[in-house]
Design a protein around this motif. Structure first.
Motif, PDB file in Angstrom:
ATOM      1  N   VAL A 108       0.857  -1.194   0.000  1.00 17.35           N
ATOM      2  CA  VAL A 108       0.000   0.000   0.000  1.00 17.35           C
ATOM      3  C   VAL A 108       0.888   1.236   0.000  1.00 17.35           C
ATOM      4  O   VAL A 108       1.637   1.470   0.935  1.00 17.35           O
ATOM      5  CB  VAL A 108      -0.924   0.016   1.233  1.00 17.35           C
ATOM      6  CG1 VAL A 108      -1.786   1.273   1.227  1.00 17.35           C
ATOM      7  CG2 VAL A 108      -1.804  -1.236   1.268  1.00 17.35           C
ATOM      8  N   ASN A 109       0.781   2.019  -1.054  1.00 15.96           N
ATOM      9  CA  ASN A 109       1.634   3.197  -1.178  1.00 15.96           C
ATOM     10  C   ASN A 109       0.833   4.393  -1.666  1.00 15.96           C
ATOM     11  O   ASN A 109      -0.169   4.251  -2.372  1.00 15.96           O
ATOM     12  CB  ASN A 109       2.776   2.932  -2.175  1.00 15.96           C
ATOM     13  CG  ASN A 109       3.709   1.832  -1.703  1.00 15.96           C
ATOM     14  OD1 ASN A 109       4.392   1.974  -0.700  1.00 15.96           O
ATOM     15  ND2 ASN A 109       3.729   0.721  -2.430  1.00 15.96           N
ATOM     16  N   GLY A 110       1.284   5.591  -1.252  1.00 16.95           N
ATOM     17  CA  GLY A 110       0.722   6.809  -1.793  1.00 16.95           C
ATOM     18  C   GLY A 110      -0.668   7.155  -1.305  1.00 16.95           C
ATOM     19  O   GLY A 110      -1.372   7.932  -1.963  1.00 16.95           O
ATOM     20  N   GLU A 111      -1.099   6.613  -0.196  1.00 16.58           N
ATOM     21  CA  GLU A 111      -2.411   6.971   0.332  1.00 16.58           C
ATOM     22  C   GLU A 111      -2.344   7.100   1.847  1.00 16.58           C
ATOM     23  O   GLU A 111      -1.454   6.543   2.494  1.00 16.58           O
ATOM     24  CB  GLU A 111      -3.466   5.936  -0.062  1.00 16.58           C
ATOM     25  CG  GLU A 111      -3.186   4.520   0.408  1.00 16.58           C
ATOM     26  CD  GLU A 111      -4.256   3.538  -0.031  1.00 16.58           C
ATOM     27  OE1 GLU A 111      -5.364   3.582   0.560  1.00 16.58           O
ATOM     28  OE2 GLU A 111      -4.001   2.727  -0.943  1.00 16.58           O
ATOM     29  N   VAL A 112      -3.287   7.840   2.389  1.00 14.66           N
ATOM     30  CA  VAL A 112      -3.374   7.998   3.834  1.00 14.66           C
ATOM     31  C   VAL A 112      -4.094   6.793   4.421  1.00 14.66           C
ATOM     32  O   VAL A 112      -5.179   6.428   3.962  1.00 14.66           O
ATOM     33  CB  VAL A 112      -4.121   9.289   4.212  1.00 14.66           C
ATOM     34  CG1 VAL A 112      -4.255   9.406   5.733  1.00 14.66           C
ATOM     35  CG2 VAL A 112      -3.408  10.505   3.640  1.00 14.66           C
ATOM     36  N   LEU A 150       4.849   3.944  18.163  1.00 15.54           N
ATOM     37  CA  LEU A 150       5.673   3.011  17.385  1.00 15.54           C
ATOM     38  C   LEU A 150       5.196   2.921  15.944  1.00 15.54           C
ATOM     39  O   LEU A 150       6.013   2.818  15.016  1.00 15.54           O
ATOM     40  CB  LEU A 150       5.645   1.630  18.036  1.00 15.54           C
ATOM     41  CG  LEU A 150       6.278   1.543  19.426  1.00 15.54           C
ATOM     42  CD1 LEU A 150       6.143   0.130  19.985  1.00 15.54           C
ATOM     43  CD2 LEU A 150       7.740   1.951  19.393  1.00 15.54           C
ATOM     44  N   PHE A 151       3.883   2.971  15.735  1.00 16.91           N
ATOM     45  CA  PHE A 151       3.347   2.930  14.372  1.00 16.91           C
ATOM     46  C   PHE A 151       3.767   4.167  13.577  1.00 16.91           C
ATOM     47  O   PHE A 151       4.156   4.062  12.407  1.00 16.91           O
ATOM     48  CB  PHE A 151       1.821   2.840  14.407  1.00 16.91           C
ATOM     49  CG  PHE A 151       1.273   1.491  14.805  1.00 16.91           C
ATOM     50  CD1 PHE A 151       2.063   0.356  14.775  1.00 16.91           C
ATOM     51  CD2 PHE A 151      -0.046   1.363  15.214  1.00 16.91           C
ATOM     52  CE1 PHE A 151       1.559  -0.886  15.144  1.00 16.91           C
ATOM     53  CE2 PHE A 151      -0.564   0.137  15.570  1.00 16.91           C
ATOM     54  CZ  PHE A 151       0.235  -0.994  15.543  1.00 16.91           C
ATOM     55  N   ASN A 183       9.391   4.408   6.748  1.00 14.53           N
ATOM     56  CA  ASN A 183       9.042   3.638   5.553  1.00 14.53           C
ATOM     57  C   ASN A 183       8.182   4.413   4.560  1.00 14.53           C
ATOM     58  O   ASN A 183       7.562   3.816   3.673  1.00 14.53           O
ATOM     59  CB  ASN A 183       8.308   2.354   5.971  1.00 14.53           C
ATOM     60  CG  ASN A 183       9.223   1.371   6.660  1.00 14.53           C
ATOM     61  OD1 ASN A 183       9.900   0.572   6.018  1.00 14.53           O
ATOM     62  ND2 ASN A 183       9.257   1.435   7.995  1.00 14.53           N
ATOM     63  N   ASN A 184       8.182   5.742   4.710  1.00 17.09           N
ATOM     64  CA  ASN A 184       7.489   6.598   3.752  1.00 17.09           C
ATOM     65  C   ASN A 184       6.005   6.237   3.623  1.00 17.09           C
ATOM     66  O   ASN A 184       5.448   6.213   2.518  1.00 17.09           O
ATOM     67  CB  ASN A 184       8.170   6.530   2.371  1.00 17.09           C
ATOM     68  CG  ASN A 184       7.774   7.695   1.481  1.00 17.09           C
ATOM     69  OD1 ASN A 184       7.481   8.795   1.956  1.00 17.09           O
ATOM     70  ND2 ASN A 184       7.754   7.458   0.179  1.00 17.09           N
ATOM     71  N   LYS A 185       5.376   5.945   4.745  1.00 17.29           N
ATOM     72  CA  LYS A 185       3.940   5.692   4.793  1.00 17.29           C
ATOM     73  C   LYS A 185       3.274   6.855   5.517  1.00 17.29           C
ATOM     74  O   LYS A 185       3.866   7.496   6.383  1.00 17.29           O
ATOM     75  CB  LYS A 185       3.631   4.394   5.543  1.00 17.29           C
ATOM     76  CG  LYS A 185       4.338   3.156   5.023  1.00 17.29           C
ATOM     77  CD  LYS A 185       3.767   2.679   3.708  1.00 17.29           C
ATOM     78  CE  LYS A 185       4.406   1.336   3.310  1.00 17.29           C
ATOM     79  NZ  LYS A 185       3.903   0.829   2.011  1.00 17.29           N
ATOM     80  N   HIS A 186       2.039   7.106   5.176  1.00 18.14           N
ATOM     81  CA  HIS A 186       1.301   8.194   5.821  1.00 18.14           C
ATOM     82  C   HIS A 186       0.142   7.603   6.619  1.00 18.14           C
ATOM     83  O   HIS A 186      -0.869   7.185   6.052  1.00 18.14           O
ATOM     84  CB  HIS A 186       0.779   9.179   4.777  1.00 18.14           C
ATOM     85  CG  HIS A 186       0.160  10.411   5.395  1.00 18.14           C
ATOM     86  ND1 HIS A 186      -0.368  11.430   4.654  1.00 18.14           N
ATOM     87  CD2 HIS A 186       0.005  10.773   6.697  1.00 18.14           C
ATOM     88  CE1 HIS A 186      -0.839  12.370   5.461  1.00 18.14           C
ATOM     89  NE2 HIS A 186      -0.633  11.980   6.704  1.00 18.14           N
TER      90      HIS A 186
END
Length: 235
Positions: A55-59, A75-76, A83-86
């Protein structure tokens, strides 16, 4: 020796949704320390990573149910930053004192919010998330309540569910009883910790719940120290 062949129905002190004061703060701090030392928190981060690896590029909206001190949300968000997650994380607990403690504990941590809410309420079941996470929380509920909750979780979580909870085992019971009797300063921890194990799960308990809810796309693993990790994929 308690009968560990079946889940205990005895209530923990923490089950009192009105409990408050320094004993609760001390308990939350000690729980965080135990999870840190035994590596329990890593199982939740690992489960979230597994669900979100593609899952990339989304909130991603993550709900941490029974959030306690809010440590898992910290921690999350740290994992997401690396890891470049939003992520947008919300911690939910029915105890208003615990929610205020968590809010203060995570003051300044971005993309986190907290809500006082009972997950058995109709109001909660109407909410939608991308990921639902529960750590050391579901053992507080009966088998029938868990079937009801998991059925709702299946509808509420778009991507999936991460469960991190206790394996009911005699060695886990007596180990935590000994450790907390020697080292804990909290009456709540000394009473609740071994009882939590007695209210924990054998593998078949969890499989029966998942089967009754019609959940088939899941990964159930035993992890150190006497933990079950369940990653349920709803996609």
């Amino acid at each position: 020796m308690p009968d560990l062949s079946k889940r205990s129905s005895q209530l923990e002190i923490m089950d009192d949704l009105e409990c408050q004061g320094e004993v609760v703060g001390q308990t939350l701090r000690e729980i965080d320390e135990i999870n840190k030392r035994l590596g329990g928190n890593h199982l939740s981060v690992q489960g979230l990573e597994s669900l979100l690896k593609n899952v990339n590029g989304e909130v991603i909206k993550v709900a941490d149910l029974g959030c306690g001190s809010g440590e898992m949300l910290k921690l999350f968000t740290n994992w997401a930053d690396r890891n470049n997650k939003h992520l947008e994380c919300v911690g939910i607990d029915a105890n208003a004192y615990i929610i205020e403690y968590a809010r203060q504990n995570l003051k300044g941590v971005q993309n986190t919010a907290f809500k006082t809410q009972n997950i058995l309420s109709r109001e909660f079941t109407r909410q939608k998330f991308d990921v639902i996470h529960c750590s050391l929380f579901l053992h507080h509920f009966t088998q029938e309540e868990l079937v009801h909750l998991f059925t709702n979780f299946k509808k509420q979580a778009r991507i999936g569910i991460v469960i991190n909870d206790l394996h009911r085992h005699w060695l886990a019971y007596y180990s935590i009883k000994l450790v907390t009797s020697l080292l804990s300063k909290s009456k709540m921890v000394k009473f609740d910790a071994p009882l939590s194990v007695a209210r924990g799960f054998k593998k078949n308990d969890l499989l029966q719940i998942l089967d009754r809810c019609g959940m088939t796309n899941f990964d159930l693993k035993w992890k150190w120290a006497f933990r079950w990790q369940i990653v349920i994929n709803n996609k």
